[in-house]
Design a protein around this motif. Structure first.
Motif, PDB file in Angstrom:
ATOM      1  N   VAL A   1       0.888  -1.051  -0.008  1.00  0.00           N
ATOM      2  CA  VAL A   1       0.037  -0.221  -0.036  1.00  0.00           C
ATOM      3  C   VAL A   1       1.156   1.137   0.028  1.00  0.00           C
ATOM      4  O   VAL A   1       0.623   2.232  -0.739  1.00  0.00           O
ATOM      5  N   PHE A   2       1.823   1.219   0.854  1.00  0.00           N
ATOM      6  CA  PHE A   2       2.888   2.365   0.911  1.00  0.00           C
ATOM      7  C   PHE A   2       3.404   2.617  -0.579  1.00  0.00           C
ATOM      8  O   PHE A   2       3.431   3.822  -0.847  1.00  0.00           O
ATOM      9  N   LEU A   3       4.024   1.832  -1.157  1.00  0.00           N
ATOM     10  CA  LEU A   3       4.590   1.899  -2.397  1.00  0.00           C
ATOM     11  C   LEU A   3       3.747   2.360  -3.216  1.00  0.00           C
ATOM     12  O   LEU A   3       4.301   3.086  -4.156  1.00  0.00           O
ATOM     13  N   ASP A   4       2.443   1.963  -3.344  1.00  0.00           N
ATOM     14  CA  ASP A   4       1.297   2.695  -4.154  1.00  0.00           C
ATOM     15  C   ASP A   4       0.974   3.990  -3.956  1.00  0.00           C
ATOM     16  O   ASP A   4       1.085   4.944  -4.923  1.00  0.00           O
ATOM     17  N   HIS A   5       0.653   4.248  -2.578  1.00  0.00           N
ATOM     18  CA  HIS A   5       0.324   5.684  -2.247  1.00  0.00           C
ATOM     19  C   HIS A   5       1.429   6.604  -2.382  1.00  0.00           C
ATOM     20  O   HIS A   5       1.257   7.829  -2.674  1.00  0.00           O
ATOM     21  N   LEU A   6       2.495   6.083  -2.326  1.00  0.00           N
ATOM     22  CA  LEU A   6       3.752   7.218  -2.345  1.00  0.00           C
ATOM     23  C   LEU A   6       3.921   7.724  -3.830  1.00  0.00           C
ATOM     24  O   LEU A   6       4.602   8.823  -3.872  1.00  0.00           O
ATOM     25  N   GLY A   7       3.302   6.931  -4.806  1.00  0.00           N
ATOM     26  CA  GLY A   7       3.428   7.443  -5.956  1.00  0.00           C
ATOM     27  C   GLY A   7       2.508   8.893  -6.258  1.00  0.00           C
ATOM     28  O   GLY A   7       2.767   9.591  -7.275  1.00  0.00           O
TER      29      GLY A   7
ATOM     30  N   TYR B   1       0.704  -2.624  -6.610  1.00  0.00           N
ATOM     31  CA  TYR B   1       0.361  -3.554  -5.850  1.00  0.00           C
ATOM     32  C   TYR B   1      -0.450  -3.354  -4.650  1.00  0.00           C
ATOM     33  O   TYR B   1      -0.530  -4.096  -3.642  1.00  0.00           O
ATOM     34  N   GLY B   2      -1.012  -1.846  -4.739  1.00  0.00           N
ATOM     35  CA  GLY B   2      -1.364  -1.550  -3.491  1.00  0.00           C
ATOM     36  C   GLY B   2      -2.999  -2.531  -3.348  1.00  0.00           C
ATOM     37  O   GLY B   2      -3.070  -2.680  -2.118  1.00  0.00           O
ATOM     38  N   GLU B   3      -3.815  -2.527  -4.191  1.00  0.00           N
ATOM     39  CA  GLU B   3      -4.814  -3.416  -4.069  1.00  0.00           C
ATOM     40  C   GLU B   3      -4.634  -4.583  -3.734  1.00  0.00           C
ATOM     41  O   GLU B   3      -5.126  -5.287  -3.004  1.00  0.00           O
ATOM     42  N   THR B   4      -3.561  -5.121  -4.226  1.00  0.00           N
ATOM     43  CA  THR B   4      -2.954  -6.747  -3.750  1.00  0.00           C
ATOM     44  C   THR B   4      -3.077  -6.752  -2.224  1.00  0.00           C
ATOM     45  O   THR B   4      -3.134  -7.799  -1.632  1.00  0.00           O
ATOM     46  N   GLY B   5      -1.995  -5.758  -1.745  1.00  0.00           N
ATOM     47  CA  GLY B   5      -2.079  -5.607  -0.419  1.00  0.00           C
ATOM     48  C   GLY B   5      -3.295  -5.718   0.628  1.00  0.00           C
ATOM     49  O   GLY B   5      -3.397  -6.328   1.358  1.00  0.00           O
ATOM     50  N   VAL B   6      -4.250  -4.893  -0.072  1.00  0.00           N
ATOM     51  CA  VAL B   6      -5.699  -4.974   0.540  1.00  0.00           C
ATOM     52  C   VAL B   6      -6.197  -6.216   0.498  1.00  0.00           C
ATOM     53  O   VAL B   6      -6.824  -6.746   1.629  1.00  0.00           O
ATOM     54  N   PHE B   7      -6.128  -6.946  -0.592  1.00  0.00           N
ATOM     55  CA  PHE B   7      -6.612  -8.300  -0.638  1.00  0.00           C
ATOM     56  C   PHE B   7      -5.875  -9.113   0.325  1.00  0.00           C
ATOM     57  O   PHE B   7      -6.516 -10.169   1.026  1.00  0.00           O
ATOM     58  N   ILE B   8      -4.709  -9.040   0.388  1.00  0.00           N
ATOM     59  CA  ILE B   8      -4.162 -10.020   1.509  1.00  0.00           C
ATOM     60  C   ILE B   8      -4.540  -9.606   2.845  1.00  0.00           C
ATOM     61  O   ILE B   8      -4.911 -10.737   3.676  1.00  0.00           O
TER      62      ILE B   8
ATOM     63  N   LEU C   1      -4.048   3.561   8.490  1.00  0.00           N
ATOM     64  CA  LEU C   1      -5.080   4.811   8.817  1.00  0.00           C
ATOM     65  C   LEU C   1      -4.060   6.116   8.368  1.00  0.00           C
ATOM     66  O   LEU C   1      -4.577   6.965   7.441  1.00  0.00           O
ATOM     67  N   TRP C   2      -3.036   6.159   8.938  1.00  0.00           N
ATOM     68  CA  TRP C   2      -2.255   7.365   8.887  1.00  0.00           C
ATOM     69  C   TRP C   2      -1.534   7.915   7.845  1.00  0.00           C
ATOM     70  O   TRP C   2      -0.874   8.992   7.510  1.00  0.00           O
ATOM     71  N   GLN C   3      -1.118   6.698   6.949  1.00  0.00           N
ATOM     72  CA  GLN C   3      -0.269   6.914   5.800  1.00  0.00           C
ATOM     73  C   GLN C   3      -1.248   7.767   4.722  1.00  0.00           C
ATOM     74  O   GLN C   3      -0.510   8.377   3.949  1.00  0.00           O
ATOM     75  N   GLN C   4      -2.355   7.711   4.795  1.00  0.00           N
ATOM     76  CA  GLN C   4      -3.115   8.299   3.889  1.00  0.00           C
ATOM     77  C   GLN C   4      -3.053   9.816   4.120  1.00  0.00           C
ATOM     78  O   GLN C   4      -2.723  10.419   3.366  1.00  0.00           O
ATOM     79  N   LEU C   5      -2.750  10.389   5.312  1.00  0.00           N
ATOM     80  CA  LEU C   5      -2.500  11.626   5.656  1.00  0.00           C
ATOM     81  C   LEU C   5      -1.115  11.969   5.012  1.00  0.00           C
ATOM     82  O   LEU C   5      -1.292  13.358   4.423  1.00  0.00           O
ATOM     83  N   CYS C   6      -0.336  11.384   5.188  1.00  0.00           N
ATOM     84  CA  CYS C   6       1.053  11.537   4.870  1.00  0.00           C
ATOM     85  C   CYS C   6       1.192  11.601   3.265  1.00  0.00           C
ATOM     86  O   CYS C   6       2.015  12.574   2.667  1.00  0.00           O
ATOM     87  N   ASN C   7       0.544  11.050   2.714  1.00  0.00           N
ATOM     88  CA  ASN C   7       0.538  11.076   1.057  1.00  0.00           C
ATOM     89  C   ASN C   7      -0.569  11.797   0.540  1.00  0.00           C
ATOM     90  O   ASN C   7      -0.917  11.550  -0.765  1.00  0.00           O
ATOM     91  N   GLY C   8      -1.200  12.686   1.382  1.00  0.00           N
ATOM     92  CA  GLY C   8      -2.326  13.420   1.081  1.00  0.00           C
ATOM     93  C   GLY C   8      -2.044  14.514   0.009  1.00  0.00           C
ATOM     94  O   GLY C   8      -0.600  14.802   0.035  1.00  0.00           O
TER      95      GLY C   8
ATOM     96  N   GLU D   1       9.324  13.339   1.996  1.00  0.00           N
ATOM     97  CA  GLU D   1       8.039  12.549   1.970  1.00  0.00           C
ATOM     98  C   GLU D   1       8.530  11.067   2.664  1.00  0.00           C
ATOM     99  O   GLU D   1       7.846  10.749   3.478  1.00  0.00           O
ATOM    100  N   LEU D   2       9.514  10.548   2.382  1.00  0.00           N
ATOM    101  CA  LEU D   2      10.029   9.388   3.211  1.00  0.00           C
ATOM    102  C   LEU D   2      10.210   9.721   4.652  1.00  0.00           C
ATOM    103  O   LEU D   2       9.904   8.734   5.466  1.00  0.00           O
ATOM    104  N   ALA D   3      10.790  10.832   4.953  1.00  0.00           N
ATOM    105  CA  ALA D   3      11.014  11.020   6.345  1.00  0.00           C
ATOM    106  C   ALA D   3       9.901  11.138   7.084  1.00  0.00           C
ATOM    107  O   ALA D   3       9.733  10.909   8.200  1.00  0.00           O
ATOM    108  N   LEU D   4       8.682  11.944   6.328  1.00  0.00           N
ATOM    109  CA  LEU D   4       7.496  12.063   7.085  1.00  0.00           C
ATOM    110  C   LEU D   4       6.859  10.625   7.377  1.00  0.00           C
ATOM    111  O   LEU D   4       6.186  10.671   8.373  1.00  0.00           O
ATOM    112  N   THR D   5       6.848   9.830   6.398  1.00  0.00           N
ATOM    113  CA  THR D   5       6.340   8.497   6.594  1.00  0.00           C
ATOM    114  C   THR D   5       7.002   7.619   7.368  1.00  0.00           C
ATOM    115  O   THR D   5       6.222   7.109   8.309  1.00  0.00           O
TER     116      THR D   5
END
Length: 372
Positions: A22-28, A48-55, A300-307, A318-322
């Motif tokens: 999910v991180f790798l997807d949203h960091l894009g 593979y963000g969706e794949t992570g969710v399916f897992i 939950l919180w990664q979404q705010l950091c990638n907003g 960005e990576l430091a914030l994450t």
């Protein structure tokens, strides 16, 4: 007799791998990181963000099913209220904290966040296009939580029927309607197939909890090849899958139907990794397991950091914030554990009350184990 549902450390390792996808997807969404993905031959790792969710969906079904099967095995009864209490104290407080923080930031003008966003996420409706539902980026990821919460409402009804042969009570109708909402009000990027895959993976978790040991025993001698095959299916790059389509519409349809293979491949991949020494050892690393246990808040919180407000940061910032966000979640995780512990204690009291009622009656325990 079934052993108590002890914690499986390798499952927590899979939670970490799923959250990383999910991180790798949203960091894009970050300008610099997105440009890197576009220019790099390894940019497909963001697909593979969706794949992570399916897992996560399979793991959720597997973990709750193991606990409920152990409850029935040890007591002959199953308490739906006890189940709901455990889920409430594990899921709701971290979500409310995140949503309240976003609401405060929105009121202060730092981010675009409204009371409608808060309410839509708090009611677990962000996997639907139901009337008046409003889910922007900061709550968009709660579509996954909505599926999980809808499943948690439905699961006790289905579980009591499957395990105890108890006819569902009126709560079944409400649970079915809630669970069917994303099918009736479908979001285009989830689709009907996404709905079916989500629920198939949840209930594949139940099947794995009930029959997984026998399946693993039957796979002896071919576990590693089967594990590799499952991983290839799950992580085959989307570009390779899409190459079989003749045009854009055909490629999108092919990918949508290819995802149906996840229903078998993800459970096989997770279960076989736990039965294969080197993989189980790697995934059961103590530090990795702790991060996996805290993965819900991290998600939950990664979404705010990638907003959007942070999309123009330099990649390093960005990576430091994450990383800082992950650190804060790990520091606060003991508080989550205390809340979850309180929920478990209350759940035990409800189970004990149910057990006393069963013992006092002349009805066989299996028949008296009901949805209260």
């Amino acid at each position: 007799m079934r052993a108590p549902a002890t914690r499986l450390a390798y499952i927590d390792g899979w939670r970490v791998l799923a959250i990383m996808l999910v991180f790798l997807d949203h960091l894009g969404a970050n300008r610099e990181i997105g440009a890197f993905y576009e220019a790099s031959p390894i940019g497909f790792i963001s697909q593979y963000g969706e794949t992570g969710v399916f897992i996560f969906f399979f793991i959720s079904g597997y973990v709750v099913s193991r606990a409920c099967l152990a409850e029935v095995e040890s007591s002959g009864a199953f308490s739906a209220p006890a189940f709901y209490v455990r889920r409430f104290f594990r899921i709701v407080p971290p979500l409310m904290l995140y949503l309240a923080f976003c609401l405060a930031l929105g009121a202060a003008g730092f981010i675009d966040f409204s009371p409608e966003n808060f309410l839509s996420a708090a009611l677990y409706l962000c996997n639907t296009t139901a009337p008046d539902v409003s889910c922007n980026w900061y709550v968009g990821h709660t579509w996954t939580l909505a599926f999980e919460e809808q499943f948690y409402w439905l699961f006790p009804v289905a579980f009591a029927y499957l395990e105890l042969g108890k006819a569902p009570r009126p709560i079944a109708a409400a649970a079915l309607l809630f669970a069917a909402a994303p099918f009736a009000f479908t979001i285009w990027w989830i689709g009907k197939t996404g709905f079916l895959i989500a629920y198939a993976l949840f209930f594949a978790g139940y099947a794995a909890a009930k029959h997984g040991e026998r399946l693993i025993a039957a796979s002896q001698g071919c576990r590693v090849p089967a594990l590799i095959a499952a991983m290839v299916i799950v992580f085959l790059p989307r570009g390779v899958v899409a190459s079989f389509g003749q045009d854009e519409a055909a490629r999108a349809e092919f990918i949508a139907y290819y995802r149906l293979l996840y229903i078998a491949a993800i459970p096989a991949m997770v279960l076989l990794s736990g039965a294969t020494g080197p993989f189980r050892s790697m995934l059961s690393n103590r530090a990795l397991s702790y991060v996996g246990r805290a993965s819900y808040s991290i998600y939950l919180w990664q979404q705010l950091c990638n907003g959007p407000v942070f999309n123009d940061l330099e990649a390093i910032a960005e990576l430091a914030l994450t990383a800082a966000m992950v650190g804060c979640c790990l520091l606060l995780f003991p508080l989550e554990l205390k809340l979850a512990g309180y929920g478990h204690a209350l759940s035990k009291r409800l189970q004990a009350r149910r057990g006393a009622a069963v013992s006092a009656s002349a009805i066989p325990p299996a028949a008296a184990a009901v949805l209260e």
